[in-house]
Design a protein around this motif. Structure first.
Motif, PDB file in Angstrom:
ATOM      1  N   ALA A  71       0.828  -1.209   0.000  1.00 21.07           N
ATOM      2  CA  ALA A  71       0.000   0.000   0.000  1.00 21.07           C
ATOM      3  C   ALA A  71       0.864   1.261   0.000  1.00 21.07           C
ATOM      4  O   ALA A  71       0.537   2.250  -0.676  1.00 21.07           O
ATOM      5  CB  ALA A  71      -0.948  -0.009   1.194  1.00 21.07           C
ATOM      6  N   LYS A  72       1.958   1.225   0.740  1.00 22.81           N
ATOM      7  CA  LYS A  72       2.871   2.367   0.772  1.00 22.81           C
ATOM      8  C   LYS A  72       3.462   2.597  -0.617  1.00 22.81           C
ATOM      9  O   LYS A  72       3.464   3.728  -1.127  1.00 22.81           O
ATOM     10  CB  LYS A  72       3.981   2.133   1.792  1.00 22.81           C
ATOM     11  N   ASP A  73       3.934   1.528  -1.247  1.00 20.91           N
ATOM     12  CA  ASP A  73       4.476   1.650  -2.604  1.00 20.91           C
ATOM     13  C   ASP A  73       3.414   2.128  -3.585  1.00 20.91           C
ATOM     14  O   ASP A  73       3.666   2.971  -4.446  1.00 20.91           O
ATOM     15  CB  ASP A  73       5.038   0.312  -3.083  1.00 20.91           C
ATOM     16  N   TRP A  74       2.224   1.574  -3.463  1.00 22.28           N
ATOM     17  CA  TRP A  74       1.118   1.894  -4.361  1.00 22.28           C
ATOM     18  C   TRP A  74       0.780   3.386  -4.290  1.00 22.28           C
ATOM     19  O   TRP A  74       0.489   4.032  -5.285  1.00 22.28           O
ATOM     20  CB  TRP A  74      -0.082   1.041  -3.971  1.00 22.28           C
ATOM     21  N   ASP A 100       4.713   5.415  -5.290  1.00 28.19           N
ATOM     22  CA  ASP A 100       5.438   5.151  -6.533  1.00 28.19           C
ATOM     23  C   ASP A 100       4.705   5.786  -7.722  1.00 28.19           C
ATOM     24  O   ASP A 100       3.503   5.597  -7.884  1.00 28.19           O
ATOM     25  CB  ASP A 100       5.562   3.631  -6.724  1.00 28.19           C
ATOM     26  N   LYS A 101       5.425   6.499  -8.544  1.00 28.03           N
ATOM     27  CA  LYS A 101       4.831   7.229  -9.670  1.00 28.03           C
ATOM     28  C   LYS A 101       4.068   6.303 -10.620  1.00 28.03           C
ATOM     29  O   LYS A 101       2.968   6.607 -11.063  1.00 28.03           O
ATOM     30  CB  LYS A 101       5.927   7.966 -10.437  1.00 28.03           C
ATOM     31  N   ARG A 134       0.930   4.535  -8.646  1.00 29.72           N
ATOM     32  CA  ARG A 134      -0.151   5.448  -8.276  1.00 29.72           C
ATOM     33  C   ARG A 134      -1.277   5.449  -9.294  1.00 29.72           C
ATOM     34  O   ARG A 134      -2.412   5.752  -8.975  1.00 29.72           O
ATOM     35  CB  ARG A 134       0.400   6.869  -8.162  1.00 29.72           C
ATOM     36  N   ARG A 135      -0.981   5.103 -10.518  1.00 25.89           N
ATOM     37  CA  ARG A 135      -1.980   5.116 -11.580  1.00 25.89           C
ATOM     38  C   ARG A 135      -2.767   3.806 -11.684  1.00 25.89           C
ATOM     39  O   ARG A 135      -3.653   3.678 -12.514  1.00 25.89           O
ATOM     40  CB  ARG A 135      -1.314   5.436 -12.907  1.00 25.89           C
ATOM     41  N   LEU A 136      -2.422   2.809 -10.869  1.00 22.00           N
ATOM     42  CA  LEU A 136      -3.102   1.517 -10.937  1.00 22.00           C
ATOM     43  C   LEU A 136      -4.493   1.634 -10.321  1.00 22.00           C
ATOM     44  O   LEU A 136      -4.636   2.000  -9.159  1.00 22.00           O
ATOM     45  CB  LEU A 136      -2.279   0.441 -10.230  1.00 22.00           C
ATOM     46  N   ASP A 137      -5.522   1.328 -11.126  1.00 17.72           N
ATOM     47  CA  ASP A 137      -6.913   1.441 -10.689  1.00 17.72           C
ATOM     48  C   ASP A 137      -7.497   0.074 -10.356  1.00 17.72           C
ATOM     49  O   ASP A 137      -7.961  -0.650 -11.235  1.00 17.72           O
ATOM     50  CB  ASP A 137      -7.772   2.088 -11.791  1.00 17.72           C
ATOM     51  N   THR A 139      -6.208  -0.215  -0.954  1.00 13.73           N
ATOM     52  CA  THR A 139      -6.559   0.745  -1.993  1.00 13.73           C
ATOM     53  C   THR A 139      -5.333   1.538  -2.404  1.00 13.73           C
ATOM     54  O   THR A 139      -4.334   1.586  -1.677  1.00 13.73           O
ATOM     55  CB  THR A 139      -7.633   1.750  -1.519  1.00 13.73           C
ATOM     56  N   GLY A 140      -5.432   2.210  -3.536  1.00 19.19           N
ATOM     57  CA  GLY A 140      -4.354   3.052  -4.031  1.00 19.19           C
ATOM     58  C   GLY A 140      -4.156   4.314  -3.226  1.00 19.19           C
ATOM     59  O   GLY A 140      -3.180   5.035  -3.418  1.00 19.19           O
TER      60      GLY A 140
END
Length: 191
Positions: free
Chosen positions: A98-101, A104-105, A108-111, A126-127
């Protein structure tokens, strides 16, 4: 029609969840994770038998997703790597993911949203960096998630078997949510 009418909805916005129902129920030492098989693009059903629930970490962990399939698979791969890095530490692996999600640039865009569980714990990831553990042993995501969650909570005190709770609740969600079907994948940990 303006440009905003053509934007792809974000899965961090609950009003945009359109595509699945994933439900986890934990009771009496047994965890059941169920997901429907419908894949929808807008008002069109593209596939009815998708598998949105998977076993990870040699079968010790079960994960299900709502959201973009490719993004969810990328998250599953990252979670597998975290579980290898922190064997038998699901909480730590989930928090680290979750921290990476969130930071991380690329990630962060992963939906997508994930429900991840092992024999002891269940988490919603969640993101936005959330790692939430349900206080009552029931959690759901997706367009039919609130229907399944409500049904599971209503049935919970009257039914001892979490598999029956999950199956009945998913059937209710499939009758209400047009983006949910009754073609289920069910994974169980415990007896």
């Amino acid at each position: 029609m303006n440009a905003a009418d053509h934007e792809i909805p974000s899965y961090t916005d609950a009003s945009a969840w359109r595509g699945t129902t994933i439900l986890a129920v934990r009771k009496n030492g047994k965890l059941v994770l169920a997901g429907d098989g419908q894949v929808s693009i807008g008002p069109t059903v593209m596939k009815g038998n998708a598998k949105k629930v998977r076993r990870l970490a040699g079968g010790r962990v079960i994960a299900g997703f709502a959201g973009s399939t490719a993004d969810a698979f990328a998250l599953f791969e990252r979670l597998e790597a975290k579980l290898e890095q922190y064997p038998s530490q699901l909480t730590r692996a989930c928090v680290d993911l979750a921290k990476d999600w969130r930071t991380d640039k690329y990630m962060r865009r992963l939906d997508a949203m994930l429900i991840v569980a092992d024999a002891e714990s269940t988490f919603l990831l969640t993101g936005a960096g959330d790692v939430l553990e349900p206080e009552d042993g029931i959690v759901a995501v997706g367009s039919g998630g609130n229907y399944a969650l409500s049904a599971a909570r209503a049935i919970f005190e009257y039914e001892d078997d979490p598999e029956q709770i999950a199956l009945k609740s998913m059937a209710i969600a499939a009758k209400i949510c047009v983006y949910t079907n009754d073609n289920l994948t069910v994974e169980i940990i415990g007896s």
